[in-house]
Design a protein around this motif. Structure first.
Motif, PDB file in Angstrom:
ATOM      1  N   ILE A 146       2.301   4.948  -7.837  1.00 16.31           N
ATOM      2  CA  ILE A 146       1.340   5.251  -6.776  1.00 16.31           C
ATOM      3  C   ILE A 146       1.408   4.204  -5.677  1.00 16.31           C
ATOM      4  O   ILE A 146       1.427   4.520  -4.469  1.00 16.31           O
ATOM      5  N   ARG A 147       1.457   2.932  -6.055  1.00 16.45           N
ATOM      6  CA  ARG A 147       1.494   1.854  -5.059  1.00 16.45           C
ATOM      7  C   ARG A 147       2.793   1.860  -4.263  1.00 16.45           C
ATOM      8  O   ARG A 147       2.790   1.628  -3.043  1.00 16.45           O
ATOM      9  N   ASP A 148       3.900   2.130  -4.932  1.00 12.12           N
ATOM     10  CA  ASP A 148       5.180   2.209  -4.216  1.00 12.12           C
ATOM     11  C   ASP A 148       5.177   3.364  -3.219  1.00 12.12           C
ATOM     12  O   ASP A 148       5.732   3.268  -2.121  1.00 12.12           O
ATOM     13  N   ARG A 149       4.540   4.471  -3.601  1.00  9.77           N
ATOM     14  CA  ARG A 149       4.472   5.622  -2.703  1.00  9.77           C
ATOM     15  C   ARG A 149       3.696   5.272  -1.436  1.00  9.77           C
ATOM     16  O   ARG A 149       4.118   5.583  -0.321  1.00  9.77           O
ATOM     17  N   HIS A 150       2.544   4.596  -1.624  1.00 12.30           N
ATOM     18  CA  HIS A 150       1.742   4.231  -0.461  1.00 12.30           C
ATOM     19  C   HIS A 150       2.459   3.212   0.425  1.00 12.30           C
ATOM     20  O   HIS A 150       2.367   3.285   1.658  1.00 12.30           O
ATOM     21  N   GLU A 151       3.146   2.277  -0.187  1.00  9.56           N
ATOM     22  CA  GLU A 151       3.887   1.295   0.606  1.00  9.56           C
ATOM     23  C   GLU A 151       4.925   1.979   1.487  1.00  9.56           C
ATOM     24  O   GLU A 151       5.139   1.600   2.643  1.00  9.56           O
ATOM     25  N   ALA A 152       5.572   2.997   0.942  1.00  9.34           N
ATOM     26  CA  ALA A 152       6.580   3.737   1.717  1.00  9.34           C
ATOM     27  C   ALA A 152       5.913   4.564   2.815  1.00  9.34           C
ATOM     28  O   ALA A 152       6.432   4.664   3.943  1.00  9.34           O
ATOM     29  N   GLU A 153       4.743   5.142   2.510  1.00  5.78           N
ATOM     30  CA  GLU A 153       4.039   5.969   3.487  1.00  5.78           C
ATOM     31  C   GLU A 153       3.475   5.149   4.642  1.00  5.78           C
ATOM     32  O   GLU A 153       3.354   5.652   5.768  1.00  5.78           O
ATOM     33  N   TRP A 154       3.119   3.897   4.362  1.00  2.00           N
ATOM     34  CA  TRP A 154       2.439   3.075   5.355  1.00  2.00           C
ATOM     35  C   TRP A 154       3.396   2.198   6.171  1.00  2.00           C
ATOM     36  O   TRP A 154       2.962   1.232   6.808  1.00  2.00           O
ATOM     37  N   LYS A 155       4.667   2.496   6.153  1.00  2.00           N
ATOM     38  CA  LYS A 155       5.641   1.753   6.952  1.00  2.00           C
ATOM     39  C   LYS A 155       6.019   2.554   8.194  1.00  2.00           C
ATOM     40  O   LYS A 155       6.170   3.778   8.137  1.00  2.00           O
ATOM     41  N   ASP A 156       6.202   1.843   9.280  1.00  2.00           N
ATOM     42  CA  ASP A 156       6.612   2.515  10.500  1.00  2.00           C
ATOM     43  C   ASP A 156       8.131   2.644  10.549  1.00  2.00           C
ATOM     44  O   ASP A 156       8.813   2.311   9.566  1.00  2.00           O
ATOM     45  N   LYS A 158      10.271   0.884  11.948  1.00  2.00           N
ATOM     46  CA  LYS A 158      10.967  -0.409  11.837  1.00  2.00           C
ATOM     47  C   LYS A 158      10.784  -1.055  10.462  1.00  2.00           C
ATOM     48  O   LYS A 158      11.229  -2.168  10.235  1.00  2.00           O
ATOM     49  N   GLY A 159      10.116  -0.359   9.573  1.00  2.00           N
ATOM     50  CA  GLY A 159       9.932  -0.865   8.220  1.00  2.00           C
ATOM     51  C   GLY A 159       8.763  -1.809   8.062  1.00  2.00           C
ATOM     52  O   GLY A 159       8.626  -2.451   7.015  1.00  2.00           O
ATOM     53  N   ARG A 160       7.901  -1.913   9.093  1.00  2.00           N
ATOM     54  CA  ARG A 160       6.734  -2.783   9.000  1.00  2.00           C
ATOM     55  C   ARG A 160       5.537  -1.991   8.467  1.00  2.00           C
ATOM     56  O   ARG A 160       5.274  -0.872   8.919  1.00  2.00           O
ATOM     57  N   ARG A 161       4.810  -2.597   7.526  1.00  2.00           N
ATOM     58  CA  ARG A 161       3.679  -1.900   6.926  1.00  2.00           C
ATOM     59  C   ARG A 161       2.446  -2.051   7.798  1.00  2.00           C
ATOM     60  O   ARG A 161       2.172  -3.142   8.342  1.00  2.00           O
ATOM     61  N   HIS A 162       1.667  -0.987   7.932  1.00  2.00           N
ATOM     62  CA  HIS A 162       0.453  -1.007   8.728  1.00  2.00           C
ATOM     63  C   HIS A 162      -0.628  -0.218   8.001  1.00  2.00           C
ATOM     64  O   HIS A 162      -0.346   0.629   7.159  1.00  2.00           O
ATOM     65  N   LYS A 163      -1.878  -0.483   8.330  1.00  2.00           N
ATOM     66  CA  LYS A 163      -3.004   0.208   7.688  1.00  2.00           C
ATOM     67  C   LYS A 163      -3.351   1.464   8.477  1.00  2.00           C
ATOM     68  O   LYS A 163      -3.727   1.388   9.653  1.00  2.00           O
ATOM     69  N   PRO A 164      -3.252   2.620   7.844  1.00  2.00           N
ATOM     70  CA  PRO A 164      -3.663   3.860   8.511  1.00  2.00           C
ATOM     71  C   PRO A 164      -5.154   3.829   8.834  1.00  2.00           C
ATOM     72  O   PRO A 164      -5.944   3.176   8.145  1.00  2.00           O
ATOM     73  N   GLU A 165      -5.554   4.535   9.863  1.00  2.00           N
ATOM     74  CA  GLU A 165      -6.949   4.521  10.299  1.00  2.00           C
ATOM     75  C   GLU A 165      -7.895   5.159   9.281  1.00  2.00           C
ATOM     76  O   GLU A 165      -9.069   4.803   9.210  1.00  2.00           O
ATOM     77  N   ASN A 166      -7.386   6.088   8.494  1.00  2.00           N
ATOM     78  CA  ASN A 166      -8.285   6.847   7.613  1.00  2.00           C
ATOM     79  C   ASN A 166      -8.492   6.209   6.245  1.00  2.00           C
ATOM     80  O   ASN A 166      -9.064   6.836   5.351  1.00  2.00           O
ATOM     81  N   ILE A 167      -8.029   4.988   6.026  1.00  2.00           N
ATOM     82  CA  ILE A 167      -8.238   4.316   4.735  1.00  2.00           C
ATOM     83  C   ILE A 167      -8.989   3.014   4.957  1.00  2.00           C
ATOM     84  O   ILE A 167      -8.966   2.428   6.048  1.00  2.00           O
TER      85      ILE A 167
END
Length: 377
Positions: A146-156, A158-167
């Motif tokens: 689950i955590r790996d999935r979210h890490e992949a979903e939350w990358k732009d 360029k591969g930088r992770r960001h926090k989506p607005e809805n979480i």
């Protein structure tokens, strides 16, 4: 031991796909704990691994009574449970590996479940911890997926992770959403031992000091003590597990075993080779292998245990009669030798000459003469 994992809703397909990706990424050479190596199938394991009917009924009668599974819905699963725990930010960690005896998946339209069976022949006083350990590996794997999935979903891009607005911030830091769910694990220990199970049945039973202090981890462990099952419970089974459970329970009591077999003859008239082998392993009875011959084979491909055991008992009875005859002859010969000893003693022969004449040891002749003297007094 038996473990059940319930996959609700649409989680199952995603979990199984992520598991395959996760297995490929397990580091090689990292430290392994919780179950090194692989398991070799025992004959008793094959009773459930190769017989979906046995597997399904065992779970339906112990854990899944509200949502029974059908043998046709069962599929073999990988017995290996593996999880990787990342300890440092740069990727350092350790892999956890556990192997179950039997694992099967079931899909019935409502629930996807992975059901595992493990057999216990001895009392293990650390069993609640073992249950926690094997379940934890599964939980750790699910969380990592689950955590790996979210890490992949939350990358732009360029591969930088960001926090989506809805979480929330907490969801982002834990990489686990409020709506995320992991699959629960329910474990049943199947105990085949002769001695009653006197081991702990809760994790708190092995804690030092007070066991019921609030706030501590609680894990209640279900134990199926086969040799202590009531006959009513055993006879509620309609598969060959009735044969196996009943025979195992009364294996050391011939009278009760005969009575149980008489009341359940239809279950002993066509026993599969797998069940017969399992009984041989569970009861350590090499005689059961004598039934695995064409003489007792049925048209359905099984073996007639009723006929085989009846003939064994008959042969055993004949051997007893033969031994009794031999003992009777020997007893008669000894009686005659004793009478002859008295007669030769009255004629004045020495003890050593009497012993040679009646072909009995010197000690026995001396004892007979001493007893005769005491009686005469």
């Amino acid at each position: 031991m038996k473990a059940v994992f319930f996959y609700k809703g649409g989680v199952c397909a995603e979990v199984k796909d992520k598991e395959k990706m996760f297995e490929k990424r397990l580091p090689k050479g990292d430290g392994k704990v919780a179950g090194q190596g692989t398991k070799k199938d025992t004959v008793t394991t094959l009773l459930f691994k190769t017989k979906n009917e046995n597997f399904a009924e065992l779970f339906n009668r112990t854990l899944l009574t509200q949502e029974p599974v059908s043998p046709d819905e069962l599929e073999d699963e990988d017995i290996k449970e593996a999880a990787y725990l990342r300890i440092t930010e740069n990727g350092g960690g350790t892999s956890l590996v556990q192997y179950r005896d039997v694992v099967k998946g079931v899909k019935n339209g409502r629930t996807f479940a992975v059901l595992g069976v493990e057999n216990q022949s001895e009392i293990d006083y650390s069993m609640p911890f073992r249950v926690l350990e094997i379940d934890f590996v599964n939980y750790a794997r699910q969380m990592r997926i689950i955590r790996d999935r979210h890490e992949a979903e939350w990358k732009d891009e360029k591969g930088r992770r960001h926090k989506p607005e809805n979480i929330t911030v907490g969801e982002y830091l834990g990489r686990f959403l409020k709506t995320d769910k992991i699959i629960r694990c329910v474990t049943l220990v199947v105990y085949w031992g002769e001695k009653p199970w006197d081991g702990p049945s809760r994790l708190s039973d092995i804690f030092q000091g007070e066991s019921d202090i609030s706030g501590t981890v609680q894990l209640n462990m279900n134990v199926l003590d086969v040799c202590r099952m009531p006959d009513e419970e055993i006879c509620s089974y309609t598969s060959e597990l009735r044969t196996v459970f009943g025979f195992k329970k009364y294996a050391r009591d011939k009278d009760k075993l005969r009575e149980f077999m008489d009341h359940n003859q239809e279950y002993f008239r066509n026993v599969s080779e797998t069940a017969l082998n399992a009984l041989g392993e569970l009861t350590h009875s090499p005689e059961l292998q004598e039934i695995r011959t064409p003489k007792y084979q049925t048209q359905e491909g099984g073996f007639d245990m009723c006929l085989g055991i009846q003939e064994m008992m008959k042969d055993s009875k004949m051997e007893g009669i033969k031994e009794g005859i031999k003992e009777g002859i020997k007893e008669g010969e000894m009686k005659k030798a004793r009478e002859t000893t008295y007669e030769l003693s009255d004629m004045g022969l020495s003890v050593d000459k009497i012993a040679k004449a009646v072909k009995v040891s010197l000690e026995t002749v001396t004892k007979w003469l001493a007893e005769r003297t005491v009686i005469a007094r």
